[in-house]
Design an enzyme around this catalytic site. Structure first.
Site, short mmCIF file in Angstrom:
data_model
loop_
_atom_site.label_atom_id
_atom_site.label_comp_id
_atom_site.label_asym_id
_atom_site.label_seq_id
_atom_site.Cartn_x
_atom_site.Cartn_y
_atom_site.Cartn_z
CB CYS A 17 -4.55 2.20 1.36
SG CYS A 17 -5.88 2.94 2.33
N GLY A 45 -0.57 7.05 2.08
CA GLY A 45 -1.43 7.13 3.27
C GLY A 45 -0.62 7.50 4.49
CG ASN A 123 -4.89 0.72 -2.63
OD1 ASN A 123 -5.56 1.68 -2.29
ND2 ASN A 123 -4.21 0.67 -3.76
N GLY A 124 -8.23 0.16 -1.68
CA GLY A 124 -9.37 0.26 -2.58
C GLY A 124 -10.68 0.45 -1.84
CE1 TYR A 266 -1.13 14.81 -5.22
CE2 TYR A 266 -2.60 13.01 -4.61
CZ TYR A 266 -1.83 14.10 -4.25
OH TYR A 266 -1.73 14.47 -2.95
#
Length: 477
Positions: A17, A45, A123-124, A266
């Site tokens: 995210c 995302g 995010n997480g 990535y």
């Protein structure tokens, strides 16, 4: 050539995210800046997105927000942005790692409670989300989503009732939650950035004129003309209020830092810099390490777009084998997760990528990619290249084999869906149809990022914290 164990699963990793927050102390509207910041983080995302804003000079605690399913440009139109008036705001782009793909789970989350309002973007993943949720439900909490971010928001709101400041409430909350998180939080008069004590998730600070910005990646700062100031340190809580000054405090205790290595392999955008490490340079180094570890006689080095291209260039530079573009990528194809059947998802690989036949015909090719998860995608690509006339296809992967699930917000699936968990490298080579296969040796992985401490648990099973003693599929919906 295909194996039933991975033929029926969608292949490839999903992004995490992205979070973004801005406070314009001169009173300017920030919704368009959030829009552009989220657009720069779109790679993190593509399922849903949202923006929440407030006016620090207006009625206290009044939050305007809009969120929906789809890409940023699909959810937000110019007329809609004009309705989101405010000089402080946060935004979010989501790929679900916990919770269903529904608009109810889109962020930011906006709460109204005894002390006013609170908006949060996360995010997480939390590793103790289930026990915290159950504990809160037994005390009367009613949840409106299935995401662990709501647990964080509720805890902050509850603690705020008995705390002098929202920062104190956050400090109490982070002592209860365990896991990975990069948070941006908006209270009526403050913008706050919070990073987990391990540094698993990235978060940085920027400045544009008299506006402060928080973002998951520095590329989002660049997109709105903000200058990078610094990264939020692991375990740091950073506040911007009407004074215009940054205030910082740290969570109690200390842990061994563990930055997610897959940001560099990535996830992060090429033009980002995370914790002092340039993403582009780290991927060039990865390609060079592969070339030195797995040399091969070949005519061309090519990368799988987009994430394999930079490592392929690094391989080419270190090996002396020419680099070439071997694929055309159709950038206008819809997201594969909305395809109604697995057969259509698999065919979408051919729709998204086509081989440039004149480039590969009669050539021995080194094909570089960032990872092999289930094996389906790389097998299809190799078949396409050989059908286009490639004599040999030698696969080089810029990460070690995935052997274990991730509990921290990266969509690494359960063990049994990971092809490397049940097959040797030679078996994988045969299954995907490659002439040779070389993975990044795990002992060389650190060289990608110098001295930066990293988490590589999905490769070696050494998690930086205690994780649930059950398969990751038990955590996901």
């Amino acid at each position: 050539m295909k194996n039933a164990k991975f033929e029926n699963c969608e292949s490839g990793l999903k992004e995490e995210c992205g979070v973004f927050g801005i406070y314009d102390l001169d009173g300017g509207d920030v919704s368009s800046s959030i829009y552009y910041g989220l657009s720069a983080l779109q790679h993190r995302g593509q399922e849903s997105c949202g923006i929440a804003v407030s006016d620090t000079n207006g009625p206290k605690g009044q939050v305007k927000f809009h969120k929906g399913m789809g890409l940023v440009q699909e959810v937000f139109r110019e007329s809609g942005l004009q309705e989101l008036k405010g000089n402080i705001g946060i935004g979010h782009v989501r790929y679900s790692t916990t919770g269903a793909t529904t608009v109810e789970n889109a962020q930011p989350l906006v709460l109204k409670y005894l002390k006013g309002s609170l908006a949060l973007a996360h995010n997480g993943n939390l590793v103790n989300a289930m026990e915290l949720r159950e504990e809160m439900e037994y005390t009367g909490a009613i949840f409106h989503t299935t995401i662990d971010s709501e647990i964080i928001a509720y805890h902050i709101a509850r603690e705020r009732v008995h705390s002098a400041t929202v920062e104190e409430a956050i400090l109490k909350t982070v002592q209860k939650i365990r896991g990975a998180y990069g948070l941006v939080i908006m209270s009526p008069r403050k913008l706050i950035g919070v990073r987990d004590p391990y540094g698993l998730k990235p978060l940085c600070i920027g400045k544009r004129d008299n506006a402060w910005v928080f973002a998951s990646e520095s590329c989002a700062l660049t997109s709105i003309g903000a200058e990078f100031v610094r990264d939020v340190a692991p375990g740091e809580i950073v506040t911007v209020d009407q004074s215009g000054q940054l205030r910082s405090e740290f969570m109690p205790g200390s842990v061994t830092k563990a930055h997610c290595i897959f940001e560099y392999i990535y996830f992060a955008r090429l033009d980002s810099c995370l914790d002092g490490i340039n993403v582009y340079e780290s991927r060039i180094r990865a390609g060079g390490l592969l070339a030195r570890t797995y040399p091969v006689d070949a005519d061309l080095v090519v990368g799988v777009p987009d994430s394999g291209l930079t490592a392929a260039k690094g391989y080419s530079e270190a090996s002396g084998i020419p680099f070439a573009l071997a694929f055309h990528k159709n950038s206008y194809i819809g997201r594969t997760f909305i395809k109604p059947s697995q057969k259509e998802r698999e065919s979408s690989v051919k729709i998204k990528l086509s081989v440039l036949e004149p480039v590969v015909r009669g050539k021995r090719i080194v094909l570089v990619d960032d990872s092999i998860v289930r094996g389906t995608t790389i097998a299809n690509i190799i078949t396409m290249m050989k059908n286009a006339g490639a004599k040999e296809v030698h696969v080089r992967i810029s990460s070690p084999p995935f052997l274990y699930p991730c509990y921290f917000g990266t969509d690494v699936p359960s063990n049994q869906q990971l092809i490397a968990h049940t097959h040797s490298a030679e078996e994988i080579r045969e299954l995907i149809g490659a002439d040779s296969l070389g993975y990044m040796p795990i002992e060389l992985l650190q060289e990608m990022v110098g001295d930066l401490p990293i988490c590589k648990a999905c490769f070696d099973n050494h998690y930086p914290m205690e994780v649930p003693d059950r398969d990751i599929s038990g955590l996901l919906e």
